[in-house]
Design an enzyme around this catalytic site. Structure first.
Site, mmCIF file in Angstrom:
data_model
loop_
_atom_site.group_PDB
_atom_site.id
_atom_site.type_symbol
_atom_site.label_atom_id
_atom_site.label_comp_id
_atom_site.label_asym_id
_atom_site.label_seq_id
_atom_site.Cartn_x
_atom_site.Cartn_y
_atom_site.Cartn_z
ATOM 1 N N ASN A 484 0.855 -1.181 0.000
ATOM 2 C CA ASN A 484 0.000 0.000 0.000
ATOM 3 C C ASN A 484 0.893 1.234 0.000
ATOM 4 O OD1 ASN A 484 -1.753 2.110 0.576
ATOM 5 N ND2 ASN A 484 -3.121 0.783 1.752
ATOM 6 N N ASP A 485 1.141 1.760 -1.183
ATOM 7 C CA ASP A 485 2.040 2.898 -1.352
ATOM 8 C C ASP A 485 1.642 4.103 -0.522
ATOM 9 O OD1 ASP A 485 4.027 2.174 -3.168
ATOM 10 O OD2 ASP A 485 2.645 2.326 -4.852
ATOM 11 N N CYS A 486 0.410 4.097 -0.089
ATOM 12 C CA CYS A 486 -0.111 5.280 0.580
ATOM 13 C C CYS A 486 -0.099 5.166 2.100
ATOM 14 C CB CYS A 486 -1.521 5.560 0.085
ATOM 15 S SG CYS A 486 -1.529 5.853 -1.681
ATOM 16 N N ASN A 488 2.036 5.726 4.578
ATOM 17 C CA ASN A 488 3.349 6.350 4.758
ATOM 18 C C ASN A 488 3.531 6.656 6.233
ATOM 19 O OD1 ASN A 488 1.976 8.070 2.053
ATOM 20 N ND2 ASN A 488 3.459 6.421 1.811
#
Ligand code: BGC
Ligand code: NOJ
Length: 811
Positions: A484-486, A488
């Protein structure tokens, strides 16, 4: 509502109106030369790399939508029209676009003139061939003028749309054969040894190579001056915007047809053989290319070759069931999309500009799971290319450029799921082919051959990276983000313009990912199996011990009572837990931990999937999280930046729906697994194309979730890991033909009413004709191979046997 239909016999989707809710595109090209083409003839072309070597210009964000393209104009008296409707948008009397496997056709008519355009990229040539046939269906002669038009891109697509002070002075062309062949040679004089051509196989009545001359300075392609005037101006571009346009005057008797062949090509010359004479490019290879496609017979034969290539490929996995939609997706479109993701990764689509992401490390490794059976040799090379961008500590560049194959330092490394995907891809390749030699290949780190090690050593680095990067709960550290690149968790970005992913330290010592834990359990075991195959039992045992530790951490610190926690943030607070105000449950760890087998015996898996059904399911698929974040959470990053219901903030992120479906098959729930499969499956949602909007023959990355205004609307079609994972799900888990190191295993998990089915599978040089009799959702009670009953699920591999007849009974 539908805007077309599937023609399964022709292996085509037929679009019956140009006014689809969004452009519905196709991909042309198999190796190095590629085009995107929409149902209105929009799109662009590039060689190898959509950023660095783009042949034709496309305007993302343009108004009207989906413009530029490779256009043909037909002027018939005062009427001007295009076979693909755009850009002039004259109402057509009939229109049909067929997207096939690597080619598209357009058949349209206006005022009793019919135009047929066939466009494809041949198997072995760096060009796009368009065969244009005009037919006069009037009772009198038709005097027509046919114009072609392409706008050149000045090679580097990024620079092309930014650096105007330079670009407007660099454009150069050459014109030969009275205008039939136009050469685009910008920058050839200095550091390039390549140019592009656009040629037609006939004498022409005019040409243009300057955009301003052809269109008129204040016109768009919807109203070119030259077309209105009925003639080109013969312009030879110098600077500004070079184009290629041909004018052909045609008079057709009633019933008569004429065909023209246009070739758009990319030519590279040897550095020491660039010029024919001072300032004049060496045209020999261009002439040869044009020669090759100058007749209809040659073009038809080349298309036939392409079609046969696909027929052959699609015979590797073929199902016949009582379910037309499953057959259509499995046998045609899902595999086709997998090949497109192989070629493109996430670089060039109508939603990926081609200048952004190049090839993704994790993306390409996952895509491989979907195409490895089709092109194992190329998968092998891909694995080596990807592994070559790994760093010595096991971490990896998140992306690399397909042309240079070098890691992209703008984004760098630090996505802590990346290393493990390399194990996933390699294991899939070896299970498919049995080729252990790949593990002994010497592979560089960060493209530096002086520090090369074997691929198996690379996998060990991957494994050890996770094993040695753990946080306070014994769970893997997340780094910049995981799948999940998001998410963070180490960034804390407060200002617009900062990258959510690379801002801040990004690599905190505390934030942990339960999703990576699931991956480590799954791919750690696959790594152990590879070690065993190489005879290294000690390494296998060590790996399993490490896996056990993470397994235990997952079922304790990673468990929230009714589902798996998603992560721990930089303050050691839970993410994806009942304790949270928003974002209480995430899909990823539920799907991935269960498919990895975590918590199956302890009853946690059953609970986790129940929670998914209760909290995340919708009629259009399973949402990524709930409740969606309604405000920006500094400690979570981009995930909370999207409005609720979109993308990673509560969208139906199609990529991880198959994880949940696979997880259901692990528990034997065929009904539920198939229900999940159907919800996002293009063929099943074709009827709601007006809601879904994206192409009904391929998967989209995301469908807007329940919280979104446009619930059910698809976005970002084509380039998504959904293609590969769905194919893995349906072919290996639901239909249940799974390649193991020892041979094919047959273990379907289907809904009660699925019915009997048969599968042909080519595998390691043999053909398996498998028929399955279905009495239950899961559990093979009998397996007969070439007349003999065998124990267990795996078809024993026998040296030299080329045909296997397999009968399996479920229940
Ligand atoms: C998107 C992700 C994507 C990432 C990297 C994010 O904005 O939501 O889906 O993977 O950017 O480009
Ligand atoms: C799209 C990216 O290409 C992929 O790598 C990522 O896993 C998903 N978005 C989810 O963020």
């Amino acid at each position: 509502m539908k805007y077309g239909y599937f023609d399964d016999n022709a292996l085509e989707y037929v679009i019956t109106t140009p006014k689809t809710p969004l452009p519905w595109i196709n991909y042309l090209g198999n190796r190095e030369f590629f085009s995107l083409i929409s149902n209105t003839c929009g799109g662009y072309t590039f060689y190898k790399d959509a950023k660095l070597l783009r042949l034709t210009r496309y305007r993302y964000n343009n108004v009207p939508y989906d413009n530029n393209g490779k256009y043909f104009y037909i002027k018939d008296g005062e009427t001007v029209w295009n076979p693909g409707w755009q850009p002039v948008k004259t109402a057509l009397d009939s229109y049909e676009c067929r997207h096939g496997l690597g080619y598209s056709t357009f058949t349209s008519s206006k005022n009793d003139v019919e135009a047929k355009v066939l466009t494809f990229v041949p198997m072995a040539d760096n060009c796009e061939v368009s065969k244009v046939t005009l037919t006069n269906k009037k009772s009198s002669d038709a005097s027509l003028t046919l114009f072609s038009y392409v706008e050149w891109c000045l090679w580097n697509a990024d620079d092309d749309m930014k650096n105007f002070q330079r670009n407007l002075s660099t454009g150069e062309v050459e014109v030969t054969d009275g205008g039939s062949v136009i050469y685009h040679k910008t920058e050839y004089r200095e550091r390039r040894n390549h140019y592009a051509i656009y040629g037609v196989n006939t004498a022409v009545d005019g040409f243009d190579t300057s955009r301003d001359a052809f269109l008129g300075a204040y016109n768009g392609p919807d109203s070119p001056d030259a077309v209105a005037d009925g003639k080109c101006t013969g312009s030879v571009a110098s600077g500004w915007s070079p184009i290629a346009a041909h004018q052909i005057n045609v008079t057709l008797k009633p019933g008569e047809s004429r065909t023209f062949i246009f070739t758009l090509g990319y030519i590279e010359n040897p550095e020491d053989d660039k010029w024919e004479s001072y300032g004049v490019v060496n045209k020999k290879p261009a002439v040869a290319m044009l020669d090759k496609f100058k007749t209809e017979e040659a073009v038809d034969a080349s298309l036939e070759e392409l079609k046969n290539y696909w027929k052959e490929l699609l015979s590797i996995y073929h199902v016949s069931s009582s379910n037309e939609k499953v057959d259509r997706m499995v046998n045609i479109w899902n595999q086709y999309q997998c090949m497109v993701t192989f070629n493109m990764s996430r670089s060039a689509s109508y939603y990926e500009s081609g200048i952004g992401r190049g090839m993704g490390f994790r993306d390409s490794c996952q895509d491989l799971l979907g195409f490895v059976h089709l092109i194992p040799d190329r998968a092998r090379q891909r694995i080596i290319d990807i592994a070559s961008t790994q760093f010595q500590d096991g971490s990896a560049y998140h992306q690399y450029q397909p042309l240079t194959k070098k890691g992209n330092s703008d984004i760098g490394s630090g996505f802590n799921d990346d290393p493990l995907w390399l194990i996933a891809g390699t294991s899939a390749y070896i299970r498919e082919t049995g080729d252990l030699s790949i593990l002994k290949e010497m592979v560089p780190f960060d493209n530096d051959m002086s520090v090369a090690k074997t691929l198996m050593d690379h996998l060990k680095c991957s494994f050890n990276f996770t094993a040695t990067h753990k946080g306070p709960h014994g769970l893997p550290l997340i780094g910049r983000a995981d799948w999940n690149d998001c998410l963070n968790l180490n960034c804390f970005s407060e200002h617009p313009g900062e990258s959510f992913q690379t801002f801040g330290p990004s690599e905190g010592p505390v934030a942990e990912s339960v999703f990576i834990a699931g991956m480590f359990v799954k791919y750690g075991e696959e790594y152990a199996q590879l070690a065993e195959l190489l005879g290294d039992d000690a390494e296998a045992a060590r790996a399993r011990e490490e896996v056990k530790k993470v397994y235990d951490a997952t079922t304790t610190a990673g468990w929230d009572g009714d589902w798996f926690v998603r992560a721990y943030d930089a303050n050691s607070n839970k993410v994806g837990s009942k304790e949270c105000e928003e974002g209480q449950i995430f899909i990823e760890p539920q799907g991935f931990c269960v498919l990895a087998g975590i918590g199956v015996e302890e009853g946690l898996a059953e609970k986790a999937l129940k929670s998914v059904e209760e909290k995340l399911d919708t009629k259009y698929g399973v949402m990524i999280l709930q409740p969606a974040y309604t405000k920006y959470h500094l400690e979570l990053g981009e995930v909370s930046s999207y409005p609720p219901g979109y993308k990673e903030n509560g969208g139906i992120f199609c990529h991880n729906n198959p994880w949940v479906s696979i997880a259901e098959t692990v528990l034997g729930h065929g009904n539920r697994a198939f229900e999940i499969y159907k919800k996002t499956c293009p063929a099943y949602i074709e009827e709601i194309s007006d809601v879904h909007c994206t192409e009904p023959y391929v998967y989209s990355q995301m469908v807007a979730g329940r919280d979104a205004k446009f619930f059910g609307q698809g976005k970002n079609s084509w380039l998504t890991g959904t293609a590969a994972w769905t194919f893995v799900n349906i072919s290996q888990y639901i239909l249940g033909v799974y390649p193991t190191h020892k041979g094919l295993s047959i273990n379907p998990c289907v809904p009660e009413d699925f019915g009997d089915f048969s599968i042909t599978r080519k595998y390691r040089g043999a053909t398996y004709n498998i028929s399955v009799k279905q009495n239950a959702q899961k559990g093979v009670s009998k397996l007969i191979v070439n007349g003999k009953e065998v124990e267990g699920n795996v078809i024993p591999y026998e040296e030299g046997v080329k045909e296997y007849t397999v009968e399996a009974v479920i229940g």
